[in-house]
Structure formats: C-alpha cells, structure tokens
Design a protein around this motif. Structure first.
Motif, short mmCIF file in Angstrom:
data_model
loop_
_atom_site.label_atom_id
_atom_site.label_comp_id
_atom_site.label_asym_id
_atom_site.label_seq_id
_atom_site.Cartn_x
_atom_site.Cartn_y
_atom_site.Cartn_z
N UNK A 196 0.85 -1.19 0.00
CA UNK A 196 0.00 0.00 0.00
C UNK A 196 0.89 1.24 0.00
N UNK A 197 0.69 2.10 -1.00
CA UNK A 197 1.40 3.38 -1.05
C UNK A 197 0.40 4.46 -0.69
N UNK A 198 0.54 5.04 0.51
CA UNK A 198 -0.44 6.01 0.99
C UNK A 198 -0.21 7.38 0.37
N UNK A 199 -1.28 7.93 -0.16
CA UNK A 199 -1.26 9.27 -0.74
C UNK A 199 -2.22 10.14 0.06
N UNK A 200 -1.76 11.31 0.47
CA UNK A 200 -2.58 12.15 1.34
C UNK A 200 -2.95 13.49 0.70
N UNK A 201 -2.68 13.65 -0.59
CA UNK A 201 -3.03 14.89 -1.28
C UNK A 201 -4.46 14.88 -1.77
N UNK A 202 -4.80 15.89 -2.56
CA UNK A 202 -6.15 15.99 -3.11
C UNK A 202 -6.34 14.95 -4.21
N UNK A 203 -7.47 14.28 -4.18
CA UNK A 203 -7.81 13.28 -5.19
C UNK A 203 -9.33 13.17 -5.25
N UNK A 204 -9.86 13.17 -6.45
CA UNK A 204 -11.29 12.92 -6.58
C UNK A 204 -11.54 12.11 -7.84
#
Length: 426
Positions: free
Chosen positions: A248-256
């Motif tokens: 799992x590569x966690x991404x914490x930026x904006x994504x929709x």
C-alpha cells in the motif's frame, strides 16, 4: 530530485460508456470531457506521468473515441528524435479477441501484444477520470524498495466515504493483508489501518484503493494469461491478496474520482476557490494540454469574482461569479453567470454567419443577452438565446430532454443545443 524511470510504461484506462457522466459523454469518451475550461480529463494522468519523467504512455479507449484521438494527436508530440509517445489503443476485434473490452483487466489483456513490443520492467496502470497531482517516482521507488509484486495507491478516507470504495487492511510494513469491495458500514470497525496522525485527526482511518497500480512485468504477463478475470478491483487485486506481495502506497493529497455529474461539477467549481485543493498554478506540476493560438479574452463592463476565464473569450456579461468559462466563450450584455461551468466553443462565427443567424432568428453560438444561469454546466457549442433563465438546485427533479438534463440539481445544457429566447428552467 526526480529520477528518470525509463523502464516504466503507463497504461491509462479510458473507462467504459461513461453513463454516469451522461450527457457529457453522449458524443465523447470520458477522458475527452473538458475540465477546467481548457483541459481534457485525460490531460491529468498524462501530465502526472510527464511530471514524473514517464514518457511512454498508452490510452485504452472503446466508446466515442474520435475527439479523444484528435486531442491526443494534436497535443502530445514529443518530436522525431524521441522515444516518447502517447498512443491510443482502441478496442479491436481480432481472431484471438472477438469481443470488446469486458472490464479493466480485460482491456489490458487484449492490448498486451502492444505493450510487449516495448521493453519495460514495471507497468503503471492509471484511470482516465481522476483529478489529482502525484509524483509517481515516489510510488515506483517504494515498490522497488519493498520488492513488491503489486503496489496500490491508497487514500485515507472516513467512515462516510469508505462504503463507496474498495478498502484495504495493511500490516505494520504497509503490506496488504485483506481487501473488501464497498464494505457495509457495520463492517468498518474491523477494517482500520495505520495512517498518519493528521489523517487520524480528520477521522480518516480506512485505506481506499485509488485504482492506481504498479505491476511487475512478469506478474502482469502471468495474470493476463487468465482469460476468466475481467476487472482489477473486483477480481485481480482480491485474488492476489495472500498469494502475492501487495504494497500500500499512501497518498494524502487531493484526489477525486470524476465518476458522475455531481463530482465533475464540484471539481470544476472547486478550482475557483482562493486556495484550490487542485493547484493549476504549480511550476513543478504543470497540467499540459493542446496549445491553442487564441487571442486574449476581452471584457466589457463585467464584474468577475472568483472565476477562471480561459483564452479567446468575448464577454459583455454583467456578472460572472464562482464560475469556470471555457475557450472562445461569447457571453452577451446583461447576462449573469453564477456557480456554473461554461465549456466554451470550438470555433468563432464569421460576421456573415452572425448576420444570417440574426436575420433568421437563430441564437448565436454562445450565451445571449440578459440571461441568468446558476448551478449549471453549459456544454460546448451551445446556442443560448436572449432572456434565458436557468436556475439549478436541489428543488429540481432529475430529467432528461433533448436540450438539457438535470442531475442532482445540476442543469446540464447538452452539447450543441439551441435554447430559444425566453427559455426557462427553474
């Protein structure tokens, strides 16, 4: 400093019929839908790849792909002396594959002969209908360092949003131990994963799959040999849990996920915020699109507040507030545009055409005089007459007509529609 990854190919999935984005997808594929006034949805994953030094990209499409093909052909030309490319791979019937794409994995499977014509160690699989900015190099490096078979980009979400996603459960080393597709809310307490303190403070304890994957070449070939599996999220990933090393590569930026009219509309209107979550003004994360030789936009007695105005517009409107105005938009005197996305036009009318239209009482391309448009999407090349009143909102019921649709209170004027003088939706 970014490291070039010459051994990576990107596979961008164009999606299916795009029925949830109808009527915007009535004449175009999802990746070709205009966004932000001057871009197309497909520009987002392609730009993320270019900004991550990934220059070998395939876009897989099946429905209404003509405008997408034209956009990519006219936009992404890396030069004669470069090995870089963005290739369109449309579904094709062959003796070995007599059917159209049956799902995301099936689309990749059917296109494998094209991928294998190129040297690559890793395949980066992306969606063509998401809005985000990510440096894929960091994800690739994490994949290599962990010696993973598959790496999945994950996004921390709260208990309200979790039932809409595939949810992953990880161990202390960020390896995925289990997976569940769209879990019922009562099951969520058993599906928390370790996330950052910032995400915990926002109540985001669950890891959702973003539909962004890295596969090792050998494993991708192995998995694609199984003709029974059709979809990554529903079959490939769940079946790989326990038998393969999944990171799992966690991404914490904006994504929709631009999956429906509501999310598409909010993503566009969100670009008008003082500090938008998706940053169009970032030197290090540029969004690339077709360069157009258009004149500057021209205004006459117009109040513009918190709005994006694209090139080549001729605007005489009274007010534009919290709206996105696309290329070559023409808006008449006294018109008010609020909380709306006007996609603009593909061409200008000649003086002769304008005179002929006026003589025959045909609305001109663009938006006429003394109109009021609120909470609406005006697709490309529409002709909206004078004194038209369109007020979207939750008070409206969903409806589909030849001229417009209403979805979740958003009025969508269909591409090329001719709206007569005095027309009203309220």
């Amino acid at each position: 400093m970014k490291t070039k990854k010459k051994n990576v190919i990107a596979i961008i999935l164009g999606g299916g019929q795009g029925s949830r984005l109808f009527p915007l997808t009535a004449r175009r594929s999802k990746p070709a839908v205009p966004i932000g006034g001057k871009y197309r949805l497909v520009d987002i994953p392609i730009s993320n790849c270019i900004n991550s030094d990934i220059y070998k990209m395939f876009v897989l499409t099946q429905f209404n792909s003509a405008s997408l093909n034209a956009h990519i052909k006219n936009t992404y030309n890396f030069g004669f002396f470069s090995n870089s490319f963005v290739d369109i791979l449309a579904a094709e019937q062959t003796p070995d594959n007599p059917t159209w794409f049956q799902g995301t994995a099936d689309a990749v499977r059917q296109c494998m002969p094209h991928f294998l014509n190129h040297e690559f160690d890793y395949a980066l699989i992306l969606s063509g209908d998401q809005l985000y900015q990510m440096d894929f190099n960091e994800m690739i490096e994490a994949h290599i360092e962990a010696e993973a078979d598959i790496t999945i980009a994950t996004l921390p979400v709260n208990d309200k949003d979790a039932p809409e996603f595939g949810i992953l459960k990880t161990n202390s080393e960020s390896c995925i131990e289990s997976f569940i597709e769209k879990p019922a809310k009562e099951l969520l307490p058993d599906w928390t994963s370790e996330v950052s303190d910032e995400m915990k403070s926002q109540g985001k304890h669950y890891l959702a799959s973003m539909g962004i994957y890295i596969f090792n070449r050998k494993l991708l070939i192995e998995l694609m040999s199984d003709t029974e599996t059709k979809d990554f999220g529903k079959e490939i990933i769940p079946q790989a849990v326990g038998s393969k090393k999944l990171l799992s590569y966690q991404y914490e930026g904006y994504w929709t996920d631009i999956g429906n009219i509501d999310s598409f509309f909010e993503a566009n209107i969100g670009l008008t915020d003082d500090i938008p979550q998706f940053n169009l003004f970032d030197n290090d994360n540029r969004i690339y699109t077709r360069p157009r030789l258009l004149s500057p936009s021209k205004f006459h007695n117009t109040l513009v507040e918190r709005s994006l105005i694209s090139e080549g517009c001729i605007i005489h409107s009274k007010e534009i507030t919290k709206s996105v105005i696309g290329n070559r938009s023409r808006i008449g005197e006294g018109t008010v545009i609020q909380h709306s996305y006007v996609m603009g036009n593909d061409l200008y009318q000649s003086i002769e055409d304008i005179r002929e239209n006026i003589e025959n009482n045909i609305p001109l391309i663009g938006i006429g005089e003394r109109c009021f448009i609120h909470n609406a999407i005006v697709d490309k090349n529409c002709r909206i007459g004078n004194d038209v009143y369109i007020k979207g909102g939750k008070h409206l019921q969903d409806i589909v007509t030849e001229l417009y649709c209403v979805k979740e209170g958003i009025v969508v004027i269909r591409k090329g529609a001719i709206i007569p003088n005095g027309f009203t939706v309220k």
